[in-house]
Write a protein that holds these residues in place. Structure first.
Motif, mmCIF file in Angstrom:
data_model
loop_
_atom_site.group_PDB
_atom_site.id
_atom_site.type_symbol
_atom_site.label_atom_id
_atom_site.label_comp_id
_atom_site.label_asym_id
_atom_site.label_seq_id
_atom_site.Cartn_x
_atom_site.Cartn_y
_atom_site.Cartn_z
ATOM 1 N N SER A 117 -3.764 2.630 -2.563
ATOM 2 C CA SER A 117 -3.732 1.759 -1.391
ATOM 3 C C SER A 117 -3.599 2.557 -0.096
ATOM 4 C CB SER A 117 -2.563 0.781 -1.500
ATOM 5 O OG SER A 117 -2.436 0.024 -0.317
ATOM 6 N N SER A 118 -4.404 2.177 0.900
ATOM 7 C CA SER A 118 -4.286 2.756 2.230
ATOM 8 C C SER A 118 -3.669 1.774 3.219
ATOM 9 C CB SER A 118 -5.663 3.203 2.733
ATOM 10 O OG SER A 118 -6.566 2.099 2.769
ATOM 11 N N ALA A 119 -3.230 0.612 2.736
ATOM 12 C CA ALA A 119 -2.619 -0.384 3.603
ATOM 13 C C ALA A 119 -1.239 0.076 4.049
ATOM 14 C CB ALA A 119 -2.520 -1.723 2.882
ATOM 15 N N ARG A 120 -0.803 -0.409 5.205
ATOM 16 C CA ARG A 120 0.507 -0.028 5.709
ATOM 17 C C ARG A 120 1.630 -0.548 4.793
ATOM 18 N NH1 ARG A 120 2.299 1.562 10.692
ATOM 19 N NH2 ARG A 120 0.392 2.803 10.508
ATOM 20 N N TRP A 121 1.511 -1.787 4.346
ATOM 21 C CA TRP A 121 2.537 -2.408 3.505
ATOM 22 C C TRP A 121 1.965 -2.685 2.121
ATOM 23 C CZ3 TRP A 121 7.259 -2.611 5.811
ATOM 24 C CH2 TRP A 121 7.296 -2.561 7.215
ATOM 25 N N LYS A 122 2.713 -2.276 1.092
ATOM 26 C CA LYS A 122 2.331 -2.529 -0.298
ATOM 27 C C LYS A 122 3.285 -3.596 -0.837
ATOM 28 C CE LYS A 122 0.689 1.810 0.453
ATOM 29 N NZ LYS A 122 0.837 2.538 1.730
ATOM 30 N N VAL A 123 2.738 -4.753 -1.184
ATOM 31 C CA VAL A 123 3.562 -5.914 -1.506
ATOM 32 C C VAL A 123 3.336 -6.343 -2.947
ATOM 33 C CG1 VAL A 123 4.080 -8.306 -0.902
ATOM 34 C CG2 VAL A 123 3.531 -6.645 0.897
ATOM 35 N N LEU A 124 4.431 -6.667 -3.627
ATOM 36 C CA LEU A 124 4.387 -7.286 -4.947
ATOM 37 C C LEU A 124 4.874 -8.719 -4.786
ATOM 38 C CD1 LEU A 124 4.447 -4.204 -5.530
ATOM 39 C CD2 LEU A 124 5.777 -4.721 -7.587
ATOM 40 N N ALA A 125 4.021 -9.698 -5.083
ATOM 41 C CA ALA A 125 4.387 -11.111 -5.052
ATOM 42 C C ALA A 125 4.576 -11.544 -6.491
ATOM 43 C CB ALA A 125 3.300 -11.926 -4.362
ATOM 44 N N GLN A 126 5.812 -11.886 -6.858
ATOM 45 C CA GLN A 126 6.102 -12.066 -8.274
ATOM 46 C C GLN A 126 7.259 -13.047 -8.485
ATOM 47 O OE1 GLN A 126 8.821 -9.746 -10.231
ATOM 48 N NE2 GLN A 126 9.876 -10.209 -8.294
ATOM 49 N N GLN A 127 7.705 -13.170 -9.736
ATOM 50 C CA GLN A 127 8.498 -14.321 -10.122
ATOM 51 C C GLN A 127 10.007 -14.086 -10.178
ATOM 52 O OE1 GLN A 127 5.812 -13.090 -11.611
ATOM 53 N NE2 GLN A 127 4.313 -14.724 -11.742
#
Length: 547
Positions: free
Chosen positions: A381-391
């Motif tokens: 990933s080259s995005a500024r923020w790396k997000v995990l959307a989870q349970q």
């Protein structure tokens, strides 16, 4: 479980039913009264008269039926509209044909969809026809292409002379495009009998680009509650017919419909869409063959009622739900599935102390394929923020006061090896902007994700924001007594609150701000909303600071 119906109650049920159904109702009034009508039908043993939310015909879409469409189907869009899984050039448009006072024919029905640049539809940019099939309860999953990135659009459906409510949706920015700001909200856990969906009445007024729903869209149990919003059917749901009825009930709520129509949604499921605390082939107390049949039915009903792509169409007991959404150069959202691929609960499940099995490297929360997909995505990933959307909760949560530890085996604590492997990827690749968004617990939390949770001075690797429920747990409270123990035993937990609501996030290249939006009650209508607390994560500085 509710009490058995008494014979002498049947006349009263018929009287109430006749009064409700014989009144002249416009669409808004119908939506407000649908729940009451359905409850009366169920109590009177007349649930079979609700084919519209069970599926086509009187058999709920299960098995053959004679294709004899009624002369007048009735208004078919009573379950509202929704959009989801946005891409730079398109989005999924959803509805399900479920007419008032009638049933759908046992054959495909053509539905027209329109996408426009304006709410009055004077500038239509895309239109087409979708064949809504009885096999999927006449649901529509129109995958629109050819739209412009990062743009708002309006959409609607038509069948014969009937027109659906208008929805609003937005495409995502082009991959790698510069994005100055993104506004999101996330929510979870909307137990229908537990309260009113007041939070959604406020959500629709937020300035958002997308909404994430992180699980427990329905609850599978037989709870009736005391608010006149008792579950349909009255029993715990296990079959496709029953799951369809339950989704139809939830989808009939006007506040939920408005929230879907206001923004695109990105969804994933947790446990109650199938069965409480299920994982993999099911908890140890389930018969495997029976559970897998139930799981297949639950997955199919979930697909039928969510704005997700055909790539998520279940294949019997399997369903592809982990997927990635790239918002330009700003955020990569990795949507996880922490239920379907996990190994069984360590040490019998529940909250356990001295459970060494939870540390076994062979145990997995995500399964090998999903782990590889997630880790490769984080590395590249080259995005500024790396997000995990989870349970479920990722941070360690020691529940034992004083010496010793006790952890919940349903959370990432019960799958510590998977968490360790994830943290190794973060450290080895110098990922300093990992944010985890979590549902499930019916509480608001802010957690620093530590390299060593037993050492408060160890390196902070990321931040977890956990959102409370929409209604589950009833009214809730600001700071329950046991919160003091949780905060004392877990210094990496920065905030804990047990009110209801949703979480709003404003994201820029230099700062992530999270606002916990709460209502004081849900067991009566009309609650105001406020921001209970706000936290900020600065670019390159993992860990949250309260404003």
């Amino acid at each position: 479980m509710g009490e058995e119906n008494k014979p002498e109650e049947s006349a009263a049920h018929e009287t109430t039913l006749d009064r409700l159904t014989n009144e002249t109702m416009d669409r808004r009034s119908f939506l407000q009264k649908t729940g009451k009508i359905a409850e009366v039908l169920a109590a009177a043993g007349l649930l079979g008269t609700l084919p519209a939310i069970a599926g086509c015909g009187s058999n709920g879409g299960e098995g053959p039926s004679t294709p004899t469409p009624p002369k007048t189907i009735g208004y078919p869009f009573e379950l509202g509209v929704a959009s989801g899984d946005p891409l730079p050039d398109g989005v999924v448009l959803w509805t399900r044909l479920a007419p008032r006072g009638g049933s759908m024919p046992s054959e495909p029905v053509d539905v027209t969809w329109e996408v426009a640049e304006d709410e009055s539809f004077t500038s239509i940019v895309q239109q087409g026809t979708y064949a809504a099939e009885p096999e999927y309860a006449h649901s529509v999953h129109a995958e629109i292409e050819g739209l412009e990135p990062d743009q708002w659009y309006y959409y609607r459906f038509k069948m014969n002379d009937e027109v659906s409510p208008t929805g609003r949706t937005k495409t995502i920015p082009a991959d790698g495009a510069p994005v100055d700001q993104l506004n999101i909200a996330f929510a979870s856990c909307q137990n229908y009998p537990a309260g009113y969906y007041t939070a959604y009445d406020h959500l629709v007024n937020e300035d958002l680009d997308v909404v994430f729903f992180l699980g427990d869209y329905i609850y599978e149990g037989a709870a009736q509650g005391s608010l006149g919003r008792g579950h349909l059917p009255r029993n715990e749901v296990r079959t496709l017919h029953e799951y369809r009825i339950r989704y139809g009930q939830y989808k009939s709520d006007p506040s939920l419909q408005a929230a879907h129509a206001a923004f695109p949604w990105i969804v994933t499921l947790d446990d109650h869409e199938v069965k409480n605390n299920w994982g993999g082939e099911g908890p140890p107390y389930d018969n495997t063959a029976q559970f897998l049949s139930r799981r297949a039915a639950a997955f199919k009903a979930y697909y039928e009622h969510m704005p997700i792509r055909r790539s998520s169409l279940p294949g019997d007991v399997n369903m592809q739900l982990f997927r990635r959404f790239k918002y330009g150069n700003l955020v990569d959202f990795n949507v996880l599935d922490t239920r379907q691929y996990r190994t069984g609960f360590a040490c019998g499940g529940g909250i356990q102390s001295d459970c060494s099995e939870r540390l076994d490297p062979a145990r997995t929360m995500l399964g090998e394929d999903q782990e590889d997909w997630l880790f490769d995505g984080l590395r590249s990933s080259s995005a500024r923020w790396k997000v995990l959307a989870q349970q479920v909760m990722m941070a360690q949560d020691d529940r034992q006061e004083g010496p010793g530890t006790a952890f919940g085996m349903d959370k990432w604590d019960g799958y510590a090896a998977t968490r360790n492997r994830l943290f190794d990827v973060v450290k080895e690749n110098d990922i300093d902007n990992m944010v985890v968004l979590t549902g499930d617990s019916h509480k608001n939390w802010v957690n620093d994700l530590k390299d060593d949770f037993s050492n408060p001075d160890s390196r902070t690797l990321g931040t977890e924001f956990m959102g409370t429920s929409i209604t589950s747990g009833g009214n809730g409270t600001d700071f329950p007594g046991y919160a003091s123990t949780i905060l004392a035993e877990n210094p990496h937990i920065k905030f804990y609150n047990a009110q209801r609501g949703y979480v709003r996030c404003s994201i820029t290249p230099e700062r992530w701000q999270t606002d916990f939006r709460v209502v004081p009650y849900v067991e009566t209508k009309g609650a105001d909303i406020r921001t209970r607390a706000s936290f900020v994560v600065e670019n390159g500085q993992p860990g949250a600071v309260q404003m």
